[in-house]
Each structure stands twice: as structure tokens, then as C-alpha cells.
Write a protein that holds these residues in place. Structure first.
Motif, mmCIF file in Angstrom:
data_model
loop_
_atom_site.group_PDB
_atom_site.id
_atom_site.type_symbol
_atom_site.label_atom_id
_atom_site.label_comp_id
_atom_site.label_asym_id
_atom_site.label_seq_id
_atom_site.Cartn_x
_atom_site.Cartn_y
_atom_site.Cartn_z
ATOM 1 N N VAL A 23 0.844 -1.204 0.000
ATOM 2 C CA VAL A 23 0.000 0.000 0.000
ATOM 3 C C VAL A 23 0.877 1.253 0.000
ATOM 4 N N ASP A 24 1.994 1.217 0.728
ATOM 5 C CA ASP A 24 2.866 2.384 0.855
ATOM 6 C C ASP A 24 3.807 2.590 -0.328
ATOM 7 N N LEU A 25 3.842 1.662 -1.286
ATOM 8 C CA LEU A 25 4.694 1.848 -2.460
ATOM 9 C C LEU A 25 4.233 3.061 -3.255
ATOM 10 N N PRO A 26 5.171 3.815 -3.820
ATOM 11 C CA PRO A 26 4.770 4.925 -4.684
ATOM 12 C C PRO A 26 3.991 4.380 -5.886
ATOM 13 N N ARG A 27 2.915 5.057 -6.218
ATOM 14 C CA ARG A 27 2.094 4.602 -7.344
ATOM 15 C C ARG A 27 1.957 5.700 -8.384
ATOM 16 N N ASN A 28 2.276 5.354 -9.608
ATOM 17 C CA ASN A 28 2.065 6.273 -10.728
ATOM 18 C C ASN A 28 0.931 5.800 -11.615
ATOM 19 N N GLY A 29 0.208 4.813 -11.156
ATOM 20 C CA GLY A 29 -0.886 4.252 -11.932
ATOM 21 C C GLY A 29 -1.523 3.131 -11.147
ATOM 22 N N ASP A 30 -2.239 2.298 -11.854
ATOM 23 C CA ASP A 30 -2.936 1.193 -11.208
ATOM 24 C C ASP A 30 -1.963 0.112 -10.754
ATOM 25 N N VAL A 31 -2.300 -0.507 -9.630
ATOM 26 C CA VAL A 31 -1.514 -1.604 -9.084
ATOM 27 C C VAL A 31 -2.418 -2.817 -8.948
ATOM 28 N N ALA A 32 -1.916 -3.968 -9.351
ATOM 29 C CA ALA A 32 -2.627 -5.230 -9.161
ATOM 30 C C ALA A 32 -1.703 -6.153 -8.366
ATOM 31 N N VAL A 33 -2.262 -6.827 -7.374
ATOM 32 C CA VAL A 33 -1.481 -7.712 -6.533
ATOM 33 C C VAL A 33 -2.052 -9.121 -6.627
ATOM 34 N N THR A 34 -1.193 -10.082 -6.900
ATOM 35 C CA THR A 34 -1.579 -11.483 -6.842
ATOM 36 C C THR A 34 -1.071 -12.027 -5.516
ATOM 37 N N LEU A 35 -1.995 -12.502 -4.684
ATOM 38 C CA LEU A 35 -1.641 -13.110 -3.408
ATOM 39 C C LEU A 35 -1.447 -14.602 -3.645
ATOM 40 N N PHE A 36 -0.240 -15.068 -3.355
ATOM 41 C CA PHE A 36 0.156 -16.439 -3.637
ATOM 42 C C PHE A 36 0.411 -17.185 -2.334
ATOM 43 N N HIS A 37 -0.053 -18.428 -2.270
ATOM 44 C CA HIS A 37 0.213 -19.279 -1.101
ATOM 45 C C HIS A 37 0.609 -20.666 -1.581
ATOM 46 N N ASP A 38 1.685 -21.200 -0.984
ATOM 47 C CA ASP A 38 2.106 -22.570 -1.261
ATOM 48 C C ASP A 38 1.686 -23.440 -0.087
ATOM 49 N N PHE A 39 1.041 -24.558 -0.377
ATOM 50 C CA PHE A 39 0.526 -25.443 0.660
ATOM 51 C C PHE A 39 1.541 -26.490 1.109
ATOM 52 N N ASP A 40 2.823 -26.140 1.138
ATOM 53 C CA ASP A 40 3.880 -26.992 1.700
ATOM 54 C C ASP A 40 3.821 -28.450 1.258
ATOM 55 N N GLY A 41 3.799 -28.672 -0.004
ATOM 56 C CA GLY A 41 3.906 -30.038 -0.511
ATOM 57 C C GLY A 41 2.590 -30.696 -0.868
ATOM 58 N N ASP A 42 1.619 -30.617 0.010
ATOM 59 C CA ASP A 42 0.317 -31.181 -0.340
ATOM 60 C C ASP A 42 -0.771 -30.423 0.403
ATOM 61 N N ASN A 43 -1.960 -30.658 -0.022
ATOM 62 C CA ASN A 43 -3.110 -29.966 0.543
ATOM 63 C C ASN A 43 -4.235 -30.988 0.705
ATOM 64 N N PRO A 44 -4.114 -31.881 1.700
ATOM 65 C CA PRO A 44 -5.067 -32.983 1.820
ATOM 66 C C PRO A 44 -6.504 -32.545 2.079
ATOM 67 N N GLU A 45 -6.676 -31.390 2.699
ATOM 68 C CA GLU A 45 -8.048 -30.925 2.950
ATOM 69 C C GLU A 45 -8.644 -30.233 1.741
ATOM 70 N N GLY A 46 -7.830 -29.961 0.735
ATOM 71 C CA GLY A 46 -8.334 -29.321 -0.473
ATOM 72 C C GLY A 46 -8.672 -27.843 -0.286
ATOM 73 N N ALA A 47 -8.003 -27.183 0.650
ATOM 74 C CA ALA A 47 -8.250 -25.761 0.889
ATOM 75 C C ALA A 47 -7.819 -24.943 -0.322
ATOM 76 N N SER A 48 -8.428 -23.803 -0.477
ATOM 77 C CA SER A 48 -8.019 -22.881 -1.529
ATOM 78 C C SER A 48 -7.262 -21.724 -0.901
ATOM 79 N N VAL A 49 -6.528 -21.016 -1.705
ATOM 80 C CA VAL A 49 -5.737 -19.890 -1.229
ATOM 81 C C VAL A 49 -6.614 -18.880 -0.494
ATOM 82 N N GLN A 50 -7.842 -18.704 -0.927
ATOM 83 C CA GLN A 50 -8.723 -17.714 -0.308
ATOM 84 C C GLN A 50 -9.229 -18.148 1.070
ATOM 85 N N GLN A 51 -8.998 -19.391 1.449
ATOM 86 C CA GLN A 51 -9.388 -19.862 2.766
ATOM 87 C C GLN A 51 -8.289 -19.671 3.807
#
Length: 134
Positions: A23-51
Motif C-alpha cells: 500500500v505504501d509503495l509509490p504509485r504512478n498508476g494502477d496496481v494489481a497484486v496477486t496473493l500467492f500461497h504454497d501449501f507446503d507439498g500437499d493440501n489434503p483438505e483441499g483448501a483454496s488460497v482464499q481460505q
């Protein structure tokens, strides 16, 4: 459009720090952020990044500032996945928050942040580095 890939772990405080820094980065235009999460090898519960609570906290802060938010996830080699996702989304900047590890822990287990910094062909912003060795 300036694109940021923020690799978010499970620590909500670090995720909030990452969002604040973006948020504090200087902006000269639009900013888009991709939030990335790695599930450490496997994801047995099938969770999504948004959870993942830390991802939700970061998204809330970014969206409060009218920053476009997207999501990406993987299960496996976190550093490799961050680099590949950065290519996929055309990221201009990578934002990472290292886990707190002792120097011995870093030597034994390596560091995703270190590998990304060494292998990335784009700028890497490391948030909270001064407290990472505690």
C-alpha cells in the motif's frame, strides 16, 4: 498496470506487514497484486488460497486501498512455484516475508526467500527482514 506477486505464508501479522508495505509503495498508476500461497507439498483438505486467514487479511487491506487483488496457489517447491507464478502473472515485483529462523535453521533447511532472491530476474522486496533471525 504495475503487478506485484506477494507470497503469503500462514502468519497473519507478516501478511498484514506485506499488505501495508505494498500500500505504501509509490504509485504512478494502477496496481494489481496477486496473493500467492504454497501449501507446503500437499493440501489434503483441499483448501483454496482464499481460505488461508493470512491471505484474507492481506486482501482486505489491499482492497481497502482500491488495489486489485488476484489469487494463485501451489503445492510443492515453494521457491520454484513463486518464480513460475511471477512469470505467469507478469509480476514487476515480488514481495516476500521470510519465516523467523535461526541461522542454523537457515543453513540446514535453506530459505525460500534466499532462493527467490538468487534466482529471480525481477526485483524482490523482503518485508520484515530485520526480525527474521529472532
Amino acid at each position: 498496470m504495475y503487478r506485484v506477486l506477494a507470497a503469503i505464508g500462514t502468519d497473519e501479522e507478516r501478511a498484514r506487514e506485506q499488505a501495508e508495505t505494498i500500500v505504501d509503495l509509490p504509485r504512478n498508476g494502477d496496481v494489481a497484486v496477486t496473493l500467492f500461497h504454497d501449501f507446503d507439498g500437499d493440501n489434503p483438505e483441499g483448501a483454496s488460497v482464499q481460505q488461508v486467514a493470512a491471505v484474507r487479511r492481506a486482501a482486505e487491506r489491499l482492497e481497502d486501498q482500491a488495489i486489485d487483488v488476484g489469487y494463485a496457489e501451489s503445492s510443492g517447491d515453494a521457491a520454484r512455484a513463486v518464480l513460475e507464478t511471477a512469470d505467469d502473472v507478469g509480476a514487476d515485483l515480488l514481495c516476500l516475508a521470510p519465516r523467523k529462523r535461526t541461522p542454523t535453521g537457515k543453513a540446514l533447511f535453506g530459505s525460500v526467500t534466499q532462493q527467490v532472491i538468487l534466482e529471480s530476474d525481477r526485483p524482490v522486496l523482503v518485508v520484515g527482514a530485520e526480525s527474521a533471525g529472532e
